[in-house]
Scaffold this active site. Sequence first.
Site, PDB file in Angstrom:
ATOM      1  N   LYS A  95       7.514 -19.705 -10.606  1.00  0.00           N
ATOM      2  CA  LYS A  95       7.024 -18.518 -11.031  1.00  0.00           C
ATOM      3  C   LYS A  95       7.160 -17.380  -9.872  1.00  0.00           C
ATOM      4  CE  LYS A  95       5.610 -20.325 -14.676  1.00  0.00           C
ATOM      5  NZ  LYS A  95       6.357 -19.800 -15.959  1.00  0.00           N
ATOM      6  N   TYR A 116       7.305 -26.010  -9.053  1.00  0.00           N
ATOM      7  CA  TYR A 116       6.816 -25.287 -10.281  1.00  0.00           C
ATOM      8  C   TYR A 116       6.372 -23.999  -9.873  1.00  0.00           C
ATOM      9  CZ  TYR A 116       3.519 -23.514 -13.381  1.00  0.00           C
ATOM     10  OH  TYR A 116       2.561 -22.597 -14.273  1.00  0.00           O
ATOM     11  N   SER A 154       1.607 -16.968 -13.239  1.00  0.00           N
ATOM     12  CA  SER A 154       0.507 -17.828 -13.057  1.00  0.00           C
ATOM     13  C   SER A 154      -0.163 -17.240 -11.718  1.00  0.00           C
ATOM     14  CB  SER A 154       1.226 -19.140 -12.677  1.00  0.00           C
ATOM     15  OG  SER A 154       0.314 -20.052 -12.152  1.00  0.00           O
TER      16      SER A 154
HETATM   17  C1  UD1 Z   1      -1.942 -26.187 -12.371  1.00  0.00           C
HETATM   18  C2  UD1 Z   1      -1.492 -25.097 -11.571  1.00  0.00           C
HETATM   19  C3  UD1 Z   1      -1.316 -23.905 -12.247  1.00  0.00           C
HETATM   20  C4  UD1 Z   1      -0.599 -24.354 -13.919  1.00  0.00           C
HETATM   21  C5  UD1 Z   1      -1.020 -25.308 -14.305  1.00  0.00           C
HETATM   22  C6  UD1 Z   1      -0.388 -25.736 -15.665  1.00  0.00           C
HETATM   23  C7  UD1 Z   1      -1.328 -24.866  -9.278  1.00  0.00           C
HETATM   24  C8  UD1 Z   1      -2.448 -24.530  -7.997  1.00  0.00           C
HETATM   25  N1  UD1 Z   1      -1.921 -24.742 -10.420  1.00  0.00           N
HETATM   26  O1  UD1 Z   1      -3.458 -25.683 -12.601  1.00  0.00           O
HETATM   27  O2  UD1 Z   1      -0.454 -23.065 -11.682  1.00  0.00           O
HETATM   28  O3  UD1 Z   1      -0.462 -22.879 -14.437  1.00  0.00           O
HETATM   29  O4  UD1 Z   1      -1.328 -26.330 -13.463  1.00  0.00           O
HETATM   30  O5  UD1 Z   1      -0.313 -27.046 -15.802  1.00  0.00           O
HETATM   31  O6  UD1 Z   1      -0.339 -25.222  -8.921  1.00  0.00           O
HETATM   32  N2  UD1 Z   1      -8.934 -32.247 -12.275  1.00  0.00           N
HETATM   33  C9  UD1 Z   1      -9.796 -33.386 -12.166  1.00  0.00           C
HETATM   34  N3  UD1 Z   1      -9.160 -34.393 -12.785  1.00  0.00           N
HETATM   35  C10 UD1 Z   1      -8.103 -34.552 -13.875  1.00  0.00           C
HETATM   36  C11 UD1 Z   1      -7.214 -33.340 -13.830  1.00  0.00           C
HETATM   37  C12 UD1 Z   1      -7.834 -32.055 -13.242  1.00  0.00           C
HETATM   38  O7  UD1 Z   1     -10.737 -33.502 -11.753  1.00  0.00           O
HETATM   39  O8  UD1 Z   1      -7.786 -35.416 -14.146  1.00  0.00           O
HETATM   40  C13 UD1 Z   1      -9.289 -30.972 -11.684  1.00  0.00           C
HETATM   41  C14 UD1 Z   1      -8.372 -30.695 -10.710  1.00  0.00           C
HETATM   42  O9  UD1 Z   1      -8.508 -31.175  -9.440  1.00  0.00           O
HETATM   43  C15 UD1 Z   1      -8.455 -29.280 -10.588  1.00  0.00           C
HETATM   44  C16 UD1 Z   1      -9.130 -28.687 -12.125  1.00  0.00           C
HETATM   45  O10 UD1 Z   1      -9.356 -30.002 -12.712  1.00  0.00           O
HETATM   46  O11 UD1 Z   1      -9.476 -28.804  -9.831  1.00  0.00           O
HETATM   47  C17 UD1 Z   1      -8.039 -28.035 -12.950  1.00  0.00           C
HETATM   48  O12 UD1 Z   1      -6.905 -28.721 -12.733  1.00  0.00           O
HETATM   49  P1  UD1 Z   1      -5.550 -28.605 -13.807  1.00  0.00           P
HETATM   50  O13 UD1 Z   1      -6.197 -28.550 -15.173  1.00  0.00           O
HETATM   51  O14 UD1 Z   1      -4.598 -29.699 -13.572  1.00  0.00           O
HETATM   52  O15 UD1 Z   1      -5.178 -27.239 -13.242  1.00  0.00           O
HETATM   53  P2  UD1 Z   1      -4.404 -26.470 -11.982  1.00  0.00           P
HETATM   54  O16 UD1 Z   1      -4.397 -27.463 -10.898  1.00  0.00           O
HETATM   55  O17 UD1 Z   1      -5.771 -25.534 -11.511  1.00  0.00           O
END
Ligand code: UD1
Length: 340
Positions: free
Chosen positions: A156, A152, A126
């Site tokens: 990785k 988590y 990741s």
């Molecule tokens: C996270 C992990 C990544 C992992 C993935 C698997 C980290 C830094 N990242 O990715 O390694 O492979 O999860 O599940 O540990 N968001 C919102 N509202 C929501 C959900 C998300 O605004 O309801 C935003 C988050 O703040 C982020 C973006 O959407 O900015 C992506 O979030 P998400 O899909 O959870 O992925 P990561 O956090 O990037």
Amino acid sequence: MNRYVLVTGGAGYIGSHTVVALHQQGFVPVLVDDFRNANAIVLDGLEFILGQQPIVHRIDVCDKIALSTLFEQYAFDGVIHFAAYKAVGESVEQPLAYYHNNLVCLINVLSLLEQYQVPNFVFSSSCTVYGEPKGAKEVSEQTPKQLPESPYGYTKWMGEQIIADFYKSASHLKLMNLRYFNPVGAHPSARIGEFPIGKPNNLLPFVTQTAIGKQAKLTVFGNDYPTRDGSCIRDYIHVVDLAEAHVAALTFLADQKEGLLEAVNIGTGRGTSVLEIVEAFERSTNQSLPFEIGPRRAGDVIEIYANVQKGQDLLGWKARLSIEDAIRDAWAWEQFLATL
Ligand code: UD1
């Protein structure tokens, strides 16, 4: 001769799409999954797409004795190792479950690889190993790794370390860490996709579940970051492109004569903000998405996207699908789920 490839976690989100890509390229994927975090309905979807039933073994990869029976049964060309827990928040609440499952499964697979002389191995890593990039937000494989924020992430990070140490002791093997950015979308047939268990943590499943009415509204976690619109930026990669990257990796490894260990970023090279995802969803589906701006989520990286040069140079692979394709396919999948 059949080119068998063991796919651990093969019924999961990325695993199932990789099974399709392997089959399309003439490999014979052998799925192993205990369906703890996967839905058996994916097998119907795979049968629909492949035109035949996939080979499936219900085994917990942490059970080394059970897993070894597969190495007795098939002369594998390679192993693609997905089987792992992946929810960041849950890993904070249940660290021992994460360390046990993710590390024991990996160690079992590596030791069987050595014991049965399987030459090629691809690990599901990741971009979390880069942490919050210091300076440039585009990270290459040379960008120094940083300590992760969650158990988590550590699994990785430690997984890569275990593989590096293992390689020193077994340098005839060919090993590759694929560092995924943010996988999104679903197969264009809408017969396989992501099955979030409970309330989704990831952005796109939350968006599609909101649009279909399973969630009341999306919360955008922060709009006061130092980015172009204040929301976080990620590199969203279509899961079909990601699946094809695994086949490219395996094919590359199979062609090498000497042992090697490489890490390759798997992303698009483009950053998209959370608010841009919302806009793109509204544009693509022609409907408005209820959302509100909420507080920042603890541990979120502000901005990160992949430098994808190495994937192109080494594997001859690059992403070809757009975020609009991913949104269309994720939405079709959500609508398919609503018919079940
Ligand atoms: C996270 C992990 C990544 C992992 C993935 C698997 C980290 C830094 N990242 O990715 O390694 O492979 O999860 O599940 O540990 N968001 C919102 N509202 C929501 C959900 C998300 O605004 O309801 C935003 C988050 O703040 C982020 C973006 O959407 O900015 C992506 O979030 P998400 O899909 O959870 O992925 P990561 O956090 O990037």
